[in-house]
Design an enzyme around this catalytic site. Structure first.
Site, short mmCIF file in Angstrom:
data_model
loop_
_atom_site.label_atom_id
_atom_site.label_comp_id
_atom_site.label_asym_id
_atom_site.label_seq_id
_atom_site.Cartn_x
_atom_site.Cartn_y
_atom_site.Cartn_z
N SER A 1 36.87 9.34 14.90
CA SER A 1 36.01 9.52 13.72
C SER A 1 36.73 10.02 12.47
O SER A 1 36.17 9.96 11.39
CB SER A 1 34.86 10.46 14.05
OG SER A 1 33.88 9.76 14.76
N LYS B 1 36.90 7.62 9.74
CA LYS B 1 35.73 7.40 8.86
C LYS B 1 36.01 7.92 7.45
O LYS B 1 35.51 7.37 6.47
CB LYS B 1 34.49 8.11 9.44
CG LYS B 1 33.99 7.48 10.74
CD LYS B 1 32.91 8.34 11.39
CE LYS B 1 32.39 7.68 12.67
NZ LYS B 1 31.60 8.57 13.51
N TYR C 1 36.02 -1.87 13.12
CA TYR C 1 35.75 -0.44 13.34
C TYR C 1 36.52 0.07 14.57
O TYR C 1 37.06 1.19 14.55
CB TYR C 1 34.23 -0.27 13.51
CG TYR C 1 33.80 1.14 13.84
CD1 TYR C 1 33.68 2.11 12.85
CD2 TYR C 1 33.49 1.50 15.16
CE1 TYR C 1 33.29 3.39 13.16
CE2 TYR C 1 33.09 2.79 15.47
CZ TYR C 1 32.99 3.73 14.48
OH TYR C 1 32.60 5.01 14.78
N VAL D 1 36.63 12.21 18.43
CA VAL D 1 36.44 12.49 19.86
C VAL D 1 37.71 12.44 20.70
O VAL D 1 37.69 12.81 21.86
CB VAL D 1 35.39 11.57 20.54
CG1 VAL D 1 33.98 11.96 20.19
CG2 VAL D 1 35.66 10.11 20.26
N1 GLN Z 1 35.12 5.48 18.31
C1 GLN Z 1 34.10 6.47 18.45
C2 GLN Z 1 32.72 5.86 18.34
O1 GLN Z 1 32.46 5.10 17.45
C3 GLN Z 1 34.34 7.50 17.44
C4 GLN Z 1 33.35 8.58 17.56
C5 GLN Z 1 33.89 9.92 17.23
O2 GLN Z 1 35.09 10.20 17.12
N2 GLN Z 1 32.96 10.82 17.12
O3 GLN Z 1 31.88 6.13 19.15
#
Ligand code: GLN
Length: 309
Positions: free
Chosen positions: A66, A69, A193, A263
């Site tokens: 994430s 993002k 993504y 995550v």
């Molecule tokens: N690749 C993960 C997802 O889209 C990223 C989520 C995260 O790091 N919180 O679920």
């Protein structure tokens, strides 16, 4: 010289945070992440004028998840501008987990709450320019290369595993497509993504990119402008309010700095005007934030008052 650069500061904090790392659980939704060694702990900082320090275990590589993002948000802000981007996604924190379907609003606008939960991030990635997946990816990767000052590859195994397991993310996309928030092909968007989440680097590079966001968008080593001051400011504001999922308020109280977690167990944090921080420790708390990383930043605030509030 920044006092956080003094000998032993970073190392001392890393060793104090390390015991918490062991209590976390690695992300379980894809095998490539669940297999990470929960005992690994590494950290780095990078000042806006190019000085750096590292601490903890030898440079461990991790996927951004994430944290990407924020990079995609900056990229699309630079390409499309604030007005267009925020016609597709809001700027409000949410009390819901990052992958909760509750983040979808069943009103006339159907806008995801902010760019740092999955629904919002997918809406942002959906705006990236390029004629097809490969062109979109090449352009975004070139942007990340400029931020990092070197080539950054993605981990194919993680990207593929992510792509195969992205059922919830596909649900967000179809909902958002129904409401005109996403316009292109959903499979292509999920593939793009998945690659952005699988970009791989270590704490020093993450801290270096943090320094770009901490300052006025300049390369901490060459001084060259990489993103506008406004883009850096918008990203910091959204990291501060939404960057640590539905624990962003608690993190603001305890660590007091804009940050974004992934995550895989990484966190990029920024002390505005001063420096960027990268910390990695794959054991997560129940909301998906790195436990060791969180403690490390909390200790930094306790001991050195890094908080901005
Ligand atoms: N690749 C993960 C997802 O889209 C990223 C989520 C995260 O790091 N919180 O679920």
């Amino acid at each position: 010289m920044d006092r956080l650069l003094a000998p032993g500061v970073l190392e001392g904090l890393a060793e104090r945070a390390r015991p918490w790392a062991k209590q976390g659980k690695t992300a379980a939704y894809i095998p490539a992440l669940s297999g990470a060694d929960p005992e690994v702990f590494s950290a780095a900082l990078f000042t806006v004028d190019g000085l750096s320090r590292t601490a903890g275990d030898r440079p461990a590589a991790f996927t951004l998840q994430s944290v990407s993002k924020v990079f995609m948000l900056a990229y699309v802000l630079e390409q499309k501008g604030e007005e267009r981007l925020f016609s597709k996604v809001g700027m409000e924190p949410t009390g819901e987990p990052f992958h909760s379907l509750e983040n979808l609003q069943f009103d006339a606008y159907a806008m995801p709450p902010n760019p740092l939960v999955n629904a919002g991030a997918l809406a942002v990635t959906g705006l990236a320019e390029g004629k097809d997946l490969e062109e979109k990816w090449a352009l975004f990767q070139a942007f990340v290369r400029r931020l990092a000052g070197k080539e950054i590859a993605f981990n194919r195994e993680v990207a593929e595993s992510e792509y195969e397991h992205a059922f919830l993310n596909r649900s967000f996309c179809y909902f958002l497509k129904q409401h005109g928030i996403i316009e292109g092909d959903v499979e292509e968007l999920i593939a793009l993504y998945s690659r952005q989440c699988a970009l791989e680097m270590d704490c020093l590079l993450l801290a270096r990119i943090g320094a770009v966001f901490a300052g006025s968008g300049r390369d901490p080593e060459t001084g060259k402008g990489l993103i506008s001051e406004k883009t850096a400011r918008i990203c910091r504001a959204l990291m501060a309010s939404c960057g640590m999922y539905n624990a962003s308020g608690e993190f603001a109280v305890k660590a007091g700095v804009p940050a974004k977690s992934g995550v895989s167990g990484c966190i990029m944090a920024v002390i505005p005007g001063r420096l960027g921080i990268g910390v990695y420790s794959p054991g997560l708390d129940e909301k998906g934030n790195s436990l060791g990383g969180w403690k490390f930043l909390e200790l930094l605030n306790q001991e050195y008052r890094i908080g901005i509030y």
